[in-house]
Design a protein around this motif. Structure first.
Motif, PDB file in Angstrom:
ATOM      1  N   SER A  97      28.847 -14.504   8.075  1.00  0.00           N
ATOM      2  CA  SER A  97      29.668 -15.704   7.964  1.00  0.00           C
ATOM      3  C   SER A  97      30.939 -15.428   7.175  1.00  0.00           C
ATOM      4  O   SER A  97      31.139 -14.346   6.625  1.00  0.00           O
ATOM      5  N   LEU A 128      31.456 -19.505   2.914  1.00  0.00           N
ATOM      6  CA  LEU A 128      30.054 -19.864   3.129  1.00  0.00           C
ATOM      7  C   LEU A 128      29.137 -18.912   2.374  1.00  0.00           C
ATOM      8  O   LEU A 128      28.132 -19.330   1.798  1.00  0.00           O
ATOM      9  N   SER A 159      27.334 -27.471   6.602  1.00  0.00           N
ATOM     10  CA  SER A 159      28.056 -26.327   6.035  1.00  0.00           C
ATOM     11  C   SER A 159      29.469 -26.156   6.588  1.00  0.00           C
ATOM     12  O   SER A 159      30.276 -25.435   6.007  1.00  0.00           O
ATOM     13  N   HIS A 160      29.802 -26.805   7.706  1.00  0.00           N
ATOM     14  CA  HIS A 160      31.149 -26.621   8.250  1.00  0.00           C
ATOM     15  C   HIS A 160      32.196 -27.459   7.514  1.00  0.00           C
ATOM     16  O   HIS A 160      33.388 -27.277   7.718  1.00  0.00           O
ATOM     17  N   TRP A 161      31.763 -28.358   6.619  1.00  0.00           N
ATOM     18  CA  TRP A 161      32.711 -29.152   5.833  1.00  0.00           C
ATOM     19  C   TRP A 161      33.168 -28.341   4.628  1.00  0.00           C
ATOM     20  O   TRP A 161      32.394 -27.571   4.040  1.00  0.00           O
ATOM     21  N   SER A 162      34.412 -28.549   4.206  1.00  0.00           N
ATOM     22  CA  SER A 162      34.958 -27.781   3.078  1.00  0.00           C
ATOM     23  C   SER A 162      34.283 -28.146   1.756  1.00  0.00           C
ATOM     24  O   SER A 162      34.207 -27.317   0.848  1.00  0.00           O
ATOM     25  N   SER A 167      31.100 -28.949   1.389  1.00  0.00           N
ATOM     26  CA  SER A 167      29.656 -28.896   1.637  1.00  0.00           C
ATOM     27  C   SER A 167      28.887 -28.512   0.383  1.00  0.00           C
ATOM     28  O   SER A 167      29.311 -27.640  -0.386  1.00  0.00           O
TER      29      SER A 167
END
Length: 419
Positions: free
Chosen positions: A120, A124, A236-239, A241
């Motif tokens: 990733s 992340l 997890s794709h949100w900044s 998260s």
């Protein structure tokens, strides 16, 4: 050709296997199957070199669990004639943990998550790193609480201080006794719903219970929740998260159990278009809680050992499915004897934090006035704290509480608007 094999070649093979074992243990948490009856590494066949997870079959010894990998049968006659001491490293992993420990985080899933994080982006990987470390602690196991000390030392004082919660404590005592006599994997405390008007001490009781049990505690207010992220984490794709409170409660400590207070659960009726209710129902249901998924980590873990307390001001507004999963108690207003204990307890707590020269005293007349005053537990506690501040400022005068009571009565909200 095999007969003439030199000792140097055997030694090289031994060193190579040792190196491979160390790399696999460090990177993938794997160890080779141990030797049986002192057999040496160079005598093992290729089939014997199978690598296994560190936590395989536990062996109970002296009240503690000792992890030991299982050995395969080796029937080479030449090994019995070997007289040299075994200088190869032991392939047996020994760790100790409580007999009442349960696995919360599956290490296979954690290893897969770690592998995915290497592929990733850096953000992340940085987000997951501390949580991967916490889930690996003690091989994913966490301890269940021992209620014996609480029941023998803290139960009666807590029941005396929160007299109007006696039915709740009686029920929880039964749950604790049952779980103490059950197998660790069967541990489960029935969710409890505390229904009653504001100010009867629902939050104060929950906090005091967590403190007496020495368990982690977090309070979530249903009225301020917009979605289920507080429980299940943000994708997890949100900044921004981050994991949910359920994961944090369990992963950060050594206990498999914590107290989650879901405050004003009756206000969920105004938010039926969001995902809060399904996420909460999953947490209250035993089977679904055993595989509770955090969206930030993309990983399921066992949250079934949480002690979940809910509060409501009006049970009629609550979802029927939510009510059906809880043991419901109606909490009455505290009586005079309990008010006296609350005052004394709060005052002692304040005095304990003060310098010896700054400590203050209560007089019986002041306490009686407070008890007769028409105020709930929340206002009563804030009044005691306000009075302590006034007493300190005025040099420790005794009757400052009376002044505070009068100021509380006269402190009415003024209307806002144009004159």
């Amino acid at each position: 050709m095999f007969v003439s094999e030199s000792k140097a070649t055997v030694k090289e093979k031994e060193q190579l296997r040792e190196l491979v074992a160390k790399v696999l243990e460090r990177r993938h948490n794997l160890v080779p199957l141990p030797e049986k009856e002192g057999k040496k590494w160079f005598s093992r066949t290729a089939a014997d070199e199978i690598m296994r997870p560190q936590a395989t079959l536990p062996v109970v010894e002296n009240g503690m669990v000792e992890e030991e990998a299982v050995s395969t049968e080796i029937n080479h006659k030449e090994n019995k004639k070997e007289s040299k001491p075994d200088s190869s490293p032991k392939a047996v992993l020994k760790t100790k943990r409580s007999k009442r420990a349960v696995r919360i985080f599956d290490q296979g899933a954690v290893a897969q998550m770690a592998a995915n994080s290497t592929k990733s982006n850096s953000d992340l990987k940085k987000l997951w790193a501390p949580h991967l470390e916490s889930m690996r602690q003690n091989d994913g196991y966490r301890d269940l609480p021992d209620f014996k000390l609480f029941l023998s030392k803290s139960y009666d004082p807590l029941k005396e201080l929160f007299e109007n919660f006696s039915p709740v404590l009686n029920f929880l005592r039964g749950e604790m006794v049952l779980n103490g006599a059950s197998k660790p994997e069967a541990f489960r405390i029935t969710p409890v719903l505390l229904n009653g008007p504001p100010g009867v001490g629902k939050t104060a009781f929950s906090q005091a219970l967590a403190k007496a049990l020495k368990l982690p505690f977090v309070k979530l207010a249903a009225g301020g929740m917009q979605h289920a992220a507080s429980l299940t984490g943000t994708a997890s794709h949100w900044s921004n998260s981050e994991p949910g409170e359920v994961f944090k409660l369990i992963s950060s400590g050594k206990s498999a159990t914590a107290i989650l207070l879901f405050d004003e659960a009756d206000k969920l009726s105004d938010r039926l278009d969001c995902s809060i209710l399904p996420a909460l129902l999953d947490l209250l249901e035993r089977e679904s809680a055993r595989s509770y998924r955090d969206e930030c980590l993309g990983l399921a873990f066992d949250a079934s050992r949480l002690i979940v307390l809910l509060t409501s001001n009006n049970i009629e507004y609550m979802d029927a499915a939510l009510r059906s999963r809880c043991k419901i108690f109606t909490i009455e207003k505290p009586k005079a004897t309990q008010k006296r204990l609350v005052i004394q307890h709060e005052f002692e707590q304040i005095n304990r934090t003060l310098l010896k020269s700054k400590r203050i005293k209560l007089d019986s007349e002041t306490v009686d006035k407070l008890i007769r005053a028409d105020m709930d537990v929340r206002v009563l506690i804030s009044t005691v704290r306000a009075s302590a501040i006034k007493a300190i400022e005025s040099g420790g005068r005794l009757l400052t509480l009376v002044e505070i009571i009068e100021s509380e009565k006269s402190n009415k909200k003024l209307p806002i608007g144009f004159v």
